[in-house]
Design a protein around this motif. Structure first.
Motif, PDB file in Angstrom:
ATOM      1  N   ALA A 327      34.374  35.125  42.814  1.00  0.00           N
ATOM      2  CA  ALA A 327      35.931  36.103  42.176  1.00  0.00           C
ATOM      3  C   ALA A 327      37.073  35.199  42.719  1.00  0.00           C
ATOM      4  N   LEU A 328      37.078  34.814  44.091  1.00  0.00           N
ATOM      5  CA  LEU A 328      37.868  34.518  44.330  1.00  0.00           C
ATOM      6  C   LEU A 328      38.782  32.808  43.620  1.00  0.00           C
ATOM      7  N   GLN A 329      37.086  32.291  43.831  1.00  0.00           N
ATOM      8  CA  GLN A 329      37.864  30.749  42.717  1.00  0.00           C
ATOM      9  C   GLN A 329      38.206  31.351  41.343  1.00  0.00           C
ATOM     10  N   GLU A 330      37.304  31.974  40.890  1.00  0.00           N
ATOM     11  CA  GLU A 330      38.143  32.065  39.642  1.00  0.00           C
ATOM     12  C   GLU A 330      39.276  32.845  38.817  1.00  0.00           C
ATOM     13  N   ARG A 331      39.992  33.410  39.863  1.00  0.00           N
ATOM     14  CA  ARG A 331      41.007  33.392  39.820  1.00  0.00           C
ATOM     15  C   ARG A 331      42.452  33.061  40.230  1.00  0.00           C
ATOM     16  N   THR A 332      41.823  32.389  40.995  1.00  0.00           N
ATOM     17  CA  THR A 332      42.824  31.396  41.713  1.00  0.00           C
ATOM     18  C   THR A 332      43.480  29.858  41.306  1.00  0.00           C
ATOM     19  N   PRO A 333      44.262  29.491  40.831  1.00  0.00           N
ATOM     20  CA  PRO A 333      44.758  28.276  40.363  1.00  0.00           C
ATOM     21  C   PRO A 333      44.100  27.458  41.547  1.00  0.00           C
ATOM     22  N   GLY A 338      44.458  26.790  48.487  1.00  0.00           N
ATOM     23  CA  GLY A 338      44.137  26.644  50.111  1.00  0.00           C
ATOM     24  C   GLY A 338      44.325  27.687  51.212  1.00  0.00           C
ATOM     25  N   ARG A 339      45.815  28.626  50.392  1.00  0.00           N
ATOM     26  CA  ARG A 339      46.249  29.786  50.217  1.00  0.00           C
ATOM     27  C   ARG A 339      45.463  30.573  50.382  1.00  0.00           C
ATOM     28  N   VAL A 340      45.453  30.992  49.862  1.00  0.00           N
ATOM     29  CA  VAL A 340      43.757  32.394  49.490  1.00  0.00           C
ATOM     30  C   VAL A 340      42.905  32.569  50.261  1.00  0.00           C
ATOM     31  N   TYR A 341      42.253  31.377  50.081  1.00  0.00           N
ATOM     32  CA  TYR A 341      41.110  31.378  51.206  1.00  0.00           C
ATOM     33  C   TYR A 341      41.779  31.648  52.574  1.00  0.00           C
ATOM     34  N   ALA A 342      42.994  30.611  53.020  1.00  0.00           N
ATOM     35  CA  ALA A 342      43.110  31.061  54.652  1.00  0.00           C
ATOM     36  C   ALA A 342      43.126  32.947  54.287  1.00  0.00           C
ATOM     37  N   GLY A 422      50.186  30.434  34.690  1.00  0.00           N
ATOM     38  CA  GLY A 422      49.888  28.797  34.007  1.00  0.00           C
ATOM     39  C   GLY A 422      48.552  28.638  34.328  1.00  0.00           C
ATOM     40  N   GLY A 423      47.751  28.925  35.441  1.00  0.00           N
ATOM     41  CA  GLY A 423      46.577  28.208  36.323  1.00  0.00           C
ATOM     42  C   GLY A 423      46.019  29.312  36.181  1.00  0.00           C
TER      43      GLY A 423
END
Length: 427
Positions: A327-333, A338-342, A422-423
């Motif tokens: 879910a994280l990787q599909e929602r994050t540009p 790096g910042r969202v995973y962090a 945009g992403g």
């Protein structure tokens, strides 16, 4: 899943991290056995683990910003060097070193871990490309689970045949190998120097990542649940399990650690096939598979029972990790990975230093059954609290509505809104 290894640079990075993660598994067992002969073993282990978590917290968000700003292979090498320094100093100072020095070395090691985690996760996703993102994520998770099996077995064997100190030395060697595989990798930069200049400093970039997550209530709620569970369940059990099993010998502790990893590996290979309209419900309920292990440890059950329930705990946690990670990787540009995973890692570890240290000292005052009973109740409550939050059951809302989740008084910066608009990938 293994087809992504045909990508030359990704295969090279994977090889180095595979060896390094085996070393991490060796460290997990041998550092506990290294400190076990001390009269204050519980306090020493709790102090080291708490300081390591604190070091990770201090560096995670800025480490994520660095991973989105400069070459991620360079960030990983710097992280490996910090961890080499931490373990090397622990070996030189000996197992009877002071609690203050243990705390300092734990912070050094934790800083390396905090810088490494978002950079490695984002680098694998970057080298794979968006078309291979799921396969790369599954490979990364499966590698982590497999090395979690092999590493503790190697660590237990080294500790039994030679000494725990030899196991720590092996961990240093694996970091050196990791650095060698990353040298001159020259992966493409995510952002140009002009982009970095326009985005401002590292602190501003880190705050953009926070704004992005806070604008998605379901994502923020699950991260907060991870904070509570890590502090009230994972932290005390990280001290309880080594203390409860360490007295039964190196083999018992290695079996429990490896069984958890075996369960996680088995679930990783199958969880990606789960198809449901409520993957979040399945993910959160998977966390409840940790309950039998907690109860078995509290009851001082035979080793074989604890090993069996540890397998179940690892499987349930892995189901959550796979579904949540997807879910994280599909929602994050890409430029914000790096910042969202962090931030996810940061919130997970936010209270762990205090709670890990507290668990170490409480075990000197309370029986193991009291600490584990508290952990069991906390696990039930944290899962029950997050399930009603809108979007959690489905692990998000359709992309066209996702930006609408940003509340008027908590809008992200213009940079975060532009990146999100945009992403933003679709399911």
């Amino acid at each position: 899943m293994f087809s992504v290894l045909r990508i030359p640079k990704l295969g090279r990075v994977w090889a180095g991290q595979f060896v390094s993660m085996i070393g991490d598994g060796v460290y997990a067992v041998t550092v506990s056995l290294y400190l076990l002969p001390r009269a204050d073993a519980a306090q020493a282990l709790g102090t080291l683990l708490a300081a390591t978590a604190l070091g990770s917290i201090v560096t995670l968000v800025l480490g994520g910003a660095l991973a989105d700003r400069i070459r991620r292979s360079v960030v990983i090498c710097a992280a490996d060097l910090l961890r080499i320094l931490g373990i090397g100093a622990l070996l030189l100072s000996g197992p009877d070193t002071s609690l203050w020095l243990l705390a300092f070395l734990g912070v050094v090691f934790g800083c390396g871990a905090g810088i490494h985690r978002p950079a490695y996760t984002a680098l694998i996703a970057q080298l794979a490309g968006r078309d291979n993102r799921r396969e790369a994520s599954a490979l990364r998770a499966a590698t982590s689970r497999f090395t979690g099996i092999i590493g503790p077995v190697v660590g237990g064997a080294v500790a039994a045949s030679w000494s725990p100190g030899r196991g720590l030395l092996i961990n240093i060697i694996t970091f050196v190998f990791s650095i060698a595989t990353l040298a001159k990798l020259n992966e493409p930069s995510v952002n140009s120097r002009k982009d970095n200049a326009e985005r401002g400093g590292l602190v501003r970039e880190a705050l953009d990542g926070v704004a992005y997550v806070r604008g998605r209530r379901w994502m923020f709620a699950i991260m907060l649940q991870g904070t509570a569970q890590a502090a009230l369940v994972i932290a005390p059990m990280a001290v309880v399990v080594p203390m409860a099993m360490g007295g039964r010998g190196p083999a018992a502790l290695s079996l429990v650690t490896s069984a958890t990893a075996c369960g996680a590996l088995a679930a990783t290979l199958t969880a990606a096939r789960i198809r449901s309209r409520r993957p979040g419900t399945i993910a959160m309920l998977g966390l409840l598979c940790e309950l039998p292990q907690i109860v078995a440890v509290a009851a001082d059950a035979p080793t074989e029972w604890i090993v069996t329930f540890s397998f179940l705990a690892g499987a349930g946690a892995s189901v959550f990790a796979v579904l949540w990670g997807a879910a994280l990787q599909e929602r994050t540009p890409d430029a914000m990975l790096g910042r969202v995973y962090a931030l996810d890692a940061l919130l997970t570890q936010a209270l762990m230093p205090v709670c890990t240290a507290a668990a170490g000292f409480l075990l000197g005052l309370l029986p193991i059954s009291a600490v584990t009973s508290f952990a069991a109740c906390a696990l039930l409550l944290t899962v029950a609290a997050v399930l009603p939050v809108p979007g959690v059951a489905a692990l998000g809302v359709p992309p066209k509505n996702d930006d609408a989740e940003v509340t008027p008084d908590r809008k992200p910066s213009a940079q975060a809104r532009n990146q999100a608009g945009g992403g933003q990938p679709s399911h």
